[in-house]
Design a protein around this motif. Structure first.
Motif, PDB file in Angstrom:
ATOM      1  N   VAL A 179     -13.706  24.369 -21.364  1.00 39.28           N
ATOM      2  CA  VAL A 179     -12.184  23.728 -21.098  1.00 39.28           C
ATOM      3  C   VAL A 179     -11.391  23.334 -19.642  1.00 39.28           C
ATOM      4  CG1 VAL A 179     -10.444  22.506 -22.863  1.00 39.28           C
ATOM      5  CG2 VAL A 179     -12.951  23.346 -23.729  1.00 39.28           C
ATOM      6  N   ALA A 180     -10.842  24.722 -20.000  1.00 37.96           N
ATOM      7  CA  ALA A 180     -10.554  24.599 -18.354  1.00 37.96           C
ATOM      8  C   ALA A 180     -10.908  23.574 -17.150  1.00 37.96           C
ATOM      9  CB  ALA A 180     -10.294  26.003 -18.543  1.00 37.96           C
ATOM     10  N   SER A 181     -12.250  24.554 -17.069  1.00 40.26           N
ATOM     11  CA  SER A 181     -12.925  24.528 -15.783  1.00 40.26           C
ATOM     12  C   SER A 181     -13.502  22.488 -15.984  1.00 40.26           C
ATOM     13  CB  SER A 181     -14.227  24.842 -15.765  1.00 40.26           C
ATOM     14  OG  SER A 181     -14.334  26.590 -16.009  1.00 40.26           O
ATOM     15  N   ALA A 182     -13.830  21.806 -16.919  1.00 42.60           N
ATOM     16  CA  ALA A 182     -13.928  20.916 -17.321  1.00 42.60           C
ATOM     17  C   ALA A 182     -12.403  19.830 -16.754  1.00 42.60           C
ATOM     18  CB  ALA A 182     -14.658  19.674 -18.473  1.00 42.60           C
ATOM     19  N   SER A 183     -11.399  20.675 -17.290  1.00 41.43           N
ATOM     20  CA  SER A 183     -10.256  19.336 -16.669  1.00 41.43           C
ATOM     21  C   SER A 183     -10.214  19.689 -14.931  1.00 41.43           C
ATOM     22  CB  SER A 183      -9.026  20.787 -17.403  1.00 41.43           C
ATOM     23  OG  SER A 183      -9.483  20.305 -19.231  1.00 41.43           O
ATOM     24  N   LEU A 184     -10.002  21.064 -14.790  1.00 37.97           N
ATOM     25  CA  LEU A 184      -9.996  21.338 -13.264  1.00 37.97           C
ATOM     26  C   LEU A 184     -10.885  20.527 -12.760  1.00 37.97           C
ATOM     27  CD1 LEU A 184      -8.917  23.227 -11.371  1.00 37.97           C
ATOM     28  CD2 LEU A 184     -10.817  24.642 -11.762  1.00 37.97           C
TER      29      LEU A 184
END
Length: 224
Positions: free
Chosen positions: A89-94
């Motif tokens: 999720v953090a990677s997608a948000s980044l």
């Protein structure tokens, strides 16, 4: 900014659009891979909401699955554990943030690029304070795996700031670029922890003092 999760599934799914689909009928007439991709997107969108509201440490797999309207067996179909989901999720948000920053930079002169990045980066954080706390503050120190992701995220952000892949930099300039971006992020952390007490203009002005360092690296790249 509405957080959007982008996966290999051919539709960009925002949280409201995803959560509107809550019955088993949505799987009918679709291939197994397509159904799995959509379930993964549902879970990721639910995790954004749950982690932003409760924080990762207070969010269970069951809470995310309940929010997504799926059973826990579907969670483990796509993710090994909660940390695996957090990193996804953090990677997608980044990547969503990077895409938006690059689009903003494309519309301004080169000389205004750093200020544009800073203003919109800090602006995104202020617009979604719960998300900022969950994915920038509370994410730290969870595990070595998550900390390794944060290092990768800093490097990705550094490439946006210097407008070049880090492998084009000398070893020294690479360290300087990562250090400068680390400072930009730590200014953000301090601002978030102060509950955004300072005006965004003051925050941007403080971070922009790193501009001479970043400009020096960019100048070397243009000469090379």
């Amino acid at each position: 900014m509405t957080i959007q999760i982008v996966t290999s599934y051919p539709v960009r799914l925002s949280l409201p659009a995803i959560m509107a689909q809550t019955t088993e009928r949505r799987w009918r007439g679709r291939g197994a891979d397509e159904r799995k991709a959509e379930r993964r997107a549902l879970l990721m969108a639910a995790a954004v909401k749950v982690y932003s509201e409760r924080g990762f440490r207070h969010s269970s797999v069951k809470a995310v699955c309940d929010e997504a309207g799926l059973t826990e067996r579907y969670f483990y179909e796509s993710f090994a554990n909660s940390e695996d989901m957090l990193v996804a999720v953090a990677s997608a948000s980044l990547e969503h943030m990077v895409s938006e920053l690059q689009a903003k930079c494309d519309a301004v002169a080169r000389a205004d690029r750093l200020e544009t990045i800073l203003f919109h980066y800090y602006g995104m954080l202020r617009k979604q304070p719960a998300h900022a706390r969950a994915f920038l503050v509370e994410i730290r120190g969870i595990s070595p795996v998550v900390d390794a992701y944060l290092e990768t995220a800093t490097q990705r952000f550094a490439e946006v700031v210097v407008d070049a892949p880090l492998d084009r930099l000398s070893r020294t300039d690479r360290m300087v670029a990562i250090g400068a971006v680390g400072a930009i992020v730590h200014i953000a952390l301090d601002w978030i922890l102060s509950d955004f007490a300072s005006p965004i203009e003051d925050v941007v002005r403080a971070a922009a003092k790193l501009g001479s360092i970043i400009d020096g690296i960019k100048k070397k790249l243009r000469i090379a």
